[in-house]
Motif scaffolding. Structure first.
Motif, PDB file in Angstrom:
ATOM      1  N   GLU A 163       0.827  -1.204   0.000  1.00 20.91           N
ATOM      2  CA  GLU A 163       0.000   0.000   0.000  1.00 20.91           C
ATOM      3  C   GLU A 163       0.865   1.259   0.000  1.00 20.91           C
ATOM      4  OE1 GLU A 163      -2.824  -0.108   3.225  1.00 20.91           O
ATOM      5  OE2 GLU A 163      -3.548  -2.079   2.620  1.00 20.91           O
ATOM      6  N   LYS A 164       1.909   1.257   0.809  1.00 17.19           N
ATOM      7  CA  LYS A 164       2.810   2.400   0.881  1.00 17.19           C
ATOM      8  C   LYS A 164       3.506   2.613  -0.461  1.00 17.19           C
ATOM      9  CE  LYS A 164       6.670   4.226   3.574  1.00 17.19           C
ATOM     10  NZ  LYS A 164       7.612   3.982   4.674  1.00 17.19           N
ATOM     11  N   PHE A 165       3.980   1.515  -1.071  1.00 23.15           N
ATOM     12  CA  PHE A 165       4.643   1.603  -2.362  1.00 23.15           C
ATOM     13  C   PHE A 165       3.709   2.179  -3.419  1.00 23.15           C
ATOM     14  CE2 PHE A 165       5.345  -0.152  -6.590  1.00 23.15           C
ATOM     15  CZ  PHE A 165       6.620   0.309  -6.841  1.00 23.15           C
ATOM     16  N   VAL A 166       2.491   1.654  -3.501  1.00 24.43           N
ATOM     17  CA  VAL A 166       1.535   2.098  -4.521  1.00 24.43           C
ATOM     18  C   VAL A 166       1.243   3.586  -4.353  1.00 24.43           C
ATOM     19  CG1 VAL A 166      -0.867   1.877  -5.312  1.00 24.43           C
ATOM     20  CG2 VAL A 166       0.511  -0.172  -4.913  1.00 24.43           C
ATOM     21  N   LYS A 167       0.985   4.004  -3.136  1.00 28.79           N
ATOM     22  CA  LYS A 167       0.675   5.415  -2.874  1.00 28.79           C
ATOM     23  C   LYS A 167       1.833   6.318  -3.289  1.00 28.79           C
ATOM     24  CE  LYS A 167      -0.508   8.643   0.791  1.00 28.79           C
ATOM     25  NZ  LYS A 167      -0.702   8.860   2.213  1.00 28.79           N
ATOM     26  N   LEU A 168       3.039   5.984  -2.841  1.00 31.56           N
ATOM     27  CA  LEU A 168       4.202   6.801  -3.173  1.00 31.56           C
ATOM     28  C   LEU A 168       4.529   6.753  -4.663  1.00 31.56           C
ATOM     29  CD1 LEU A 168       6.524   6.013  -0.134  1.00 31.56           C
ATOM     30  CD2 LEU A 168       5.316   8.155  -0.605  1.00 31.56           C
ATOM     31  N   GLU A 201       2.533   6.180  -7.219  1.00 31.61           N
ATOM     32  CA  GLU A 201       1.556   6.939  -7.995  1.00 31.61           C
ATOM     33  C   GLU A 201       1.813   8.439  -7.874  1.00 31.61           C
ATOM     34  OE1 GLU A 201      -2.210   5.518  -6.562  1.00 31.61           O
ATOM     35  OE2 GLU A 201      -2.193   3.788  -7.907  1.00 31.61           O
ATOM     36  N   ASN A 202       2.002   8.927  -6.658  1.00 27.49           N
ATOM     37  CA  ASN A 202       2.246  10.354  -6.452  1.00 27.49           C
ATOM     38  C   ASN A 202       3.528  10.818  -7.120  1.00 27.49           C
ATOM     39  OD1 ASN A 202      -0.089  10.750  -4.943  1.00 27.49           O
ATOM     40  ND2 ASN A 202       0.939  10.379  -3.000  1.00 27.49           N
ATOM     41  N   ARG A 203       4.591  10.063  -6.954  1.00 26.94           N
ATOM     42  CA  ARG A 203       5.884  10.463  -7.521  1.00 26.94           C
ATOM     43  C   ARG A 203       5.886  10.388  -9.040  1.00 26.94           C
ATOM     44  NH1 ARG A 203      10.085   7.911  -3.032  1.00 26.94           N
ATOM     45  NH2 ARG A 203       9.209   9.095  -1.296  1.00 26.94           N
ATOM     46  N   THR A 204       5.192   9.407  -9.602  1.00 25.47           N
ATOM     47  CA  THR A 204       5.111   9.294 -11.053  1.00 25.47           C
ATOM     48  C   THR A 204       4.325  10.461 -11.643  1.00 25.47           C
ATOM     49  OG1 THR A 204       5.284   6.887 -10.910  1.00 25.47           O
ATOM     50  CG2 THR A 204       4.438   7.799 -12.980  1.00 25.47           C
ATOM     51  N   VAL A 205       3.222  10.814 -11.008  1.00 28.31           N
ATOM     52  CA  VAL A 205       2.446  11.976 -11.458  1.00 28.31           C
ATOM     53  C   VAL A 205       3.308  13.232 -11.396  1.00 28.31           C
ATOM     54  CG1 VAL A 205       0.515  13.507 -10.840  1.00 28.31           C
ATOM     55  CG2 VAL A 205       0.170  11.031 -10.930  1.00 28.31           C
ATOM     56  N   ASN A 206       4.066  13.414 -10.311  1.00 28.04           N
ATOM     57  CA  ASN A 206       4.935  14.584 -10.181  1.00 28.04           C
ATOM     58  C   ASN A 206       6.017  14.598 -11.261  1.00 28.04           C
ATOM     59  OD1 ASN A 206       3.526  15.577  -7.975  1.00 28.04           O
ATOM     60  ND2 ASN A 206       4.886  14.625  -6.485  1.00 28.04           N
ATOM     61  N   LEU A 244      17.383  12.899 -19.343  1.00 27.59           N
ATOM     62  CA  LEU A 244      16.149  12.243 -18.886  1.00 27.59           C
ATOM     63  C   LEU A 244      16.195  10.741 -19.145  1.00 27.59           C
ATOM     64  CD1 LEU A 244      13.523  14.908 -20.024  1.00 27.59           C
ATOM     65  CD2 LEU A 244      14.304  14.445 -17.691  1.00 27.59           C
ATOM     66  N   ASN A 245      16.672  10.350 -20.317  1.00 33.21           N
ATOM     67  CA  ASN A 245      16.790   8.921 -20.629  1.00 33.21           C
ATOM     68  C   ASN A 245      17.763   8.221 -19.689  1.00 33.21           C
ATOM     69  OD1 ASN A 245      14.905   8.671 -22.706  1.00 33.21           O
ATOM     70  ND2 ASN A 245      16.380   9.343 -24.249  1.00 33.21           N
ATOM     71  N   LYS A 246      18.849   8.905 -19.338  1.00 33.31           N
ATOM     72  CA  LYS A 246      19.821   8.337 -18.401  1.00 33.31           C
ATOM     73  C   LYS A 246      19.151   8.061 -17.054  1.00 33.31           C
ATOM     74  CE  LYS A 246      24.129   9.392 -16.016  1.00 33.31           C
ATOM     75  NZ  LYS A 246      25.135  10.411 -15.731  1.00 33.31           N
ATOM     76  N   GLU A 247      18.326   8.991 -16.617  1.00 32.77           N
ATOM     77  CA  GLU A 247      17.626   8.797 -15.344  1.00 32.77           C
ATOM     78  C   GLU A 247      16.598   7.671 -15.433  1.00 32.77           C
ATOM     79  OE1 GLU A 247      18.300   9.909 -12.264  1.00 32.77           O
ATOM     80  OE2 GLU A 247      20.055  10.668 -13.320  1.00 32.77           O
ATOM     81  N   ILE A 248      15.940   7.531 -16.571  1.00 35.93           N
ATOM     82  CA  ILE A 248      15.003   6.414 -16.774  1.00 35.93           C
ATOM     83  C   ILE A 248      15.757   5.091 -16.701  1.00 35.93           C
ATOM     84  CG2 ILE A 248      13.487   5.247 -18.447  1.00 35.93           C
ATOM     85  CD1 ILE A 248      12.145   7.624 -17.121  1.00 35.93           C
ATOM     86  N   ASP A 249      16.931   5.030 -17.335  1.00 37.30           N
ATOM     87  CA  ASP A 249      17.746   3.816 -17.284  1.00 37.30           C
ATOM     88  C   ASP A 249      18.184   3.511 -15.851  1.00 37.30           C
ATOM     89  OD1 ASP A 249      17.485   3.509 -20.020  1.00 37.30           O
ATOM     90  OD2 ASP A 249      19.446   4.390 -20.480  1.00 37.30           O
ATOM     91  N   SER A 250      18.553   4.553 -15.096  1.00 34.87           N
ATOM     92  CA  SER A 250      18.933   4.367 -13.692  1.00 34.87           C
ATOM     93  C   SER A 250      17.751   3.884 -12.869  1.00 34.87           C
ATOM     94  CB  SER A 250      19.465   5.675 -13.105  1.00 34.87           C
ATOM     95  OG  SER A 250      20.658   6.053 -13.719  1.00 34.87           O
ATOM     96  N   LEU A 251      16.581   4.431 -13.159  1.00 32.30           N
ATOM     97  CA  LEU A 251      15.358   3.999 -12.470  1.00 32.30           C
ATOM     98  C   LEU A 251      15.110   2.517 -12.713  1.00 32.30           C
ATOM     99  CD1 LEU A 251      12.501   4.379 -11.153  1.00 32.30           C
ATOM    100  CD2 LEU A 251      11.725   4.997 -13.444  1.00 32.30           C
ATOM    101  N   LYS A 252      15.221   2.089 -13.951  1.00 29.37           N
ATOM    102  CA  LYS A 252      15.024   0.677 -14.277  1.00 29.37           C
ATOM    103  C   LYS A 252      16.010  -0.200 -13.518  1.00 29.37           C
ATOM    104  CE  LYS A 252      13.327   1.434 -18.978  1.00 29.37           C
ATOM    105  NZ  LYS A 252      13.670   1.270 -20.399  1.00 29.37           N
TER     106      LYS A 252
END
Length: 84
Positions: free
Chosen positions: A15-20, A22-27, A58-66
């Protein structure tokens, strides 16, 4: 006597993961859209190399996120500059 801290259940962690998430992705999406507003050539002066640098960062950060989401990775610093 020391009291044991109650452990967080799997469902609470989810629940904590989903909430965070969703909010962080929208931001993050909103922030990317704000960057996109810089594409107004009537208000700003930029060239293709500037656009490529932004997209590359931005792509570098997406790769780091993955990488962080698939394994436990270390936090990386944010460094981005268009100019010299």
């Amino acid at each position: 006597m020391l009291e044991k801290t109650p452990s967080i259940s799997r469902s609470e962690k989810r629940e904590k993961f989903v909430k965070l998430a969703e909010n962080r992705t929208v931001n993050a999406i909103k922030a990317i859209r704000v960057i996109g507003k810089l594409g107004n050539k009537n208000a700003y002066q930029f060239d293709e190399s500037d656009v490529n640098k932004i997209v590359k960062a931005l792509n570098k950060e997406i790769d780091s996120l993955k990488a962080r989401m698939s394994s436990s990775g270390a936090k990386e610093s944010v460094d981005f500059k268009l100019g010299n």
